[in-house]
Design an enzyme around this catalytic site. Structure first.
Site, PDB file in Angstrom:
ATOM      1  N   LYS A 169       0.852  -1.190   0.000  1.00  0.00           N
ATOM      2  CA  LYS A 169       0.000   0.000   0.000  1.00  0.00           C
ATOM      3  C   LYS A 169       0.888   1.240   0.000  1.00  0.00           C
ATOM      4  O   LYS A 169       2.081   1.182   0.327  1.00  0.00           O
ATOM      5  CB  LYS A 169      -0.949   0.024   1.207  1.00  0.00           C
ATOM      6  CG  LYS A 169      -0.264  -0.009   2.588  1.00  0.00           C
ATOM      7  CD  LYS A 169       0.248   1.337   3.093  1.00  0.00           C
ATOM      8  CE  LYS A 169       0.911   1.222   4.457  1.00  0.00           C
ATOM      9  NZ  LYS A 169       1.709   2.430   4.822  1.00  0.00           N
ATOM     10  N   ASP A 178      -1.956  -1.754  10.813  1.00  0.00           N
ATOM     11  CA  ASP A 178      -2.487  -1.620   9.460  1.00  0.00           C
ATOM     12  C   ASP A 178      -2.941  -2.952   8.858  1.00  0.00           C
ATOM     13  O   ASP A 178      -3.387  -2.997   7.715  1.00  0.00           O
ATOM     14  CB  ASP A 178      -1.476  -0.935   8.526  1.00  0.00           C
ATOM     15  CG  ASP A 178      -0.108  -1.604   8.524  1.00  0.00           C
ATOM     16  OD1 ASP A 178       0.096  -2.541   9.317  1.00  0.00           O
ATOM     17  OD2 ASP A 178       0.753  -1.183   7.737  1.00  0.00           O
TER      18      ASP A 178
END
Length: 278
Positions: free
Chosen positions: A8, A141
């Site tokens: 990401k 995350d």
């Protein structure tokens, strides 16, 4: 089964306030990209061990029991046991491609994909919401990679709200230098504050406006300690990027382009370079 845990990037990152527990509340947008590891999941018949582990590609320098994939598997196994479900031996082969210490979430993605697909293959019945809660104990995350769609992240990065920002059709250039940034250095010069505009408001505007509005608060401290990372951002803009920034707390820097970027091969010495469609 072979799956591909993707990395990401962070679109903006504001350090909003320091928490009583010593962590910091942030605001950012996690955006999935195509750069990915490869993870094979099998179930060896008749093996009495809880897992069989193999890692190739980039060296993951820790014993298996401390690897995020195994920690995720053990957490899922314990949660299943509490429901009266036995998880058999799981064979995991991770081929590591995403660089570590880059701010790309590669390890968290690997852990989340272990949970997602062991749950799916064994029909354990955990919902995405339950997997998100369980994976948050592995990394802040990790829940993002359970959802794996653009998300506005608050709290310590674990409170997620879907956002409609789309970079489809754009090109991404990603460069990671040989250095990695310790978390302590990344936080050394940050000054927590509530931004005037949230990253959601800014990313709803044309990308051409992001350069002067969408900031990563870690860049101030990281760039002062590692000027070579700041130079990467300048280099990416010089190649024609619409927007460039460091991802997370670094050390990877990315640029968003309208057209395929072309990088001077002489610039690639001792660094990781990747480009692809969004």
């Amino acid at each position: 089964m072979i799956v591909y845990p993707n990395a990401k990037i962070n679109l903006g990152l504001n350090i909003v306030e320091k928490r009583p527990d010593g962590y910091h509340n942030i605001e950012t947008i996690f955006y999935p990209i195509a750069l990915a590891d490869a993870l094979e999941i099998v179930f060896p018949v008749g093996n009495a061990e809880p897992y069989v582990w193999q890692s190739t590609g980039r060296i993951v320098d820790c014993p298996p029991e401390k690897n995020l994939c195994i920690r995720a598997l053990n957490s899922l196994r314990e949660a299943a046991r509490q429901r009266g479900i036995n998880v058999p031996c799981v064979g995991l082969h991770l081929h590591k491609i995403v660089p570590m210490g880059a701010g790309l979430g590669g390890g968290s993605a690997d852990a989340a994909f272990v949970m997602r697909y062991v749950n799916e293959l064994l029909h354990l019945g955990f919902t995405n919401a339950e997997l998100s809660t369980l994976s948050a104990t592995i990394g802040a995350d990790c829940p993002f990679f359970i959802q794996n769609t653009p998300q506005f992240a608050t709290g310590i990065g674990d409170v997620l709200t879907p956002v409609s920002v789309s970079l489809t059709g754009k090109w991404l250039l990603l460069i990671k230098p040989s250095v990695s940034v310790p978390t302590k250095i990344a936080y050394s010069k940050v000054h927590p504050r509530k931004p005037q505009l949230s990253v959601v408001e800014i990313t709803s505007r044309p990308i051409a406006e992001w350069r002067n509005l969408l900031v990563n608060d870690f860049e101030e401290s990281v760039f002062s300690e590692y000027p070579e990372i700041a130079k990467l951002k300048d280099y990416i803009y010089a190649q024609g990027a619409i927007y460039a920034a460091m991802s997370g707390s670094g050390s990877a820097v990315f640029g968003i382009f309208d057209n395929e970027p072309h990088v001077n091969e002489n610039f690639m010495t001792d660094i990781f370079v990747w480009k692809g469609r969004m």
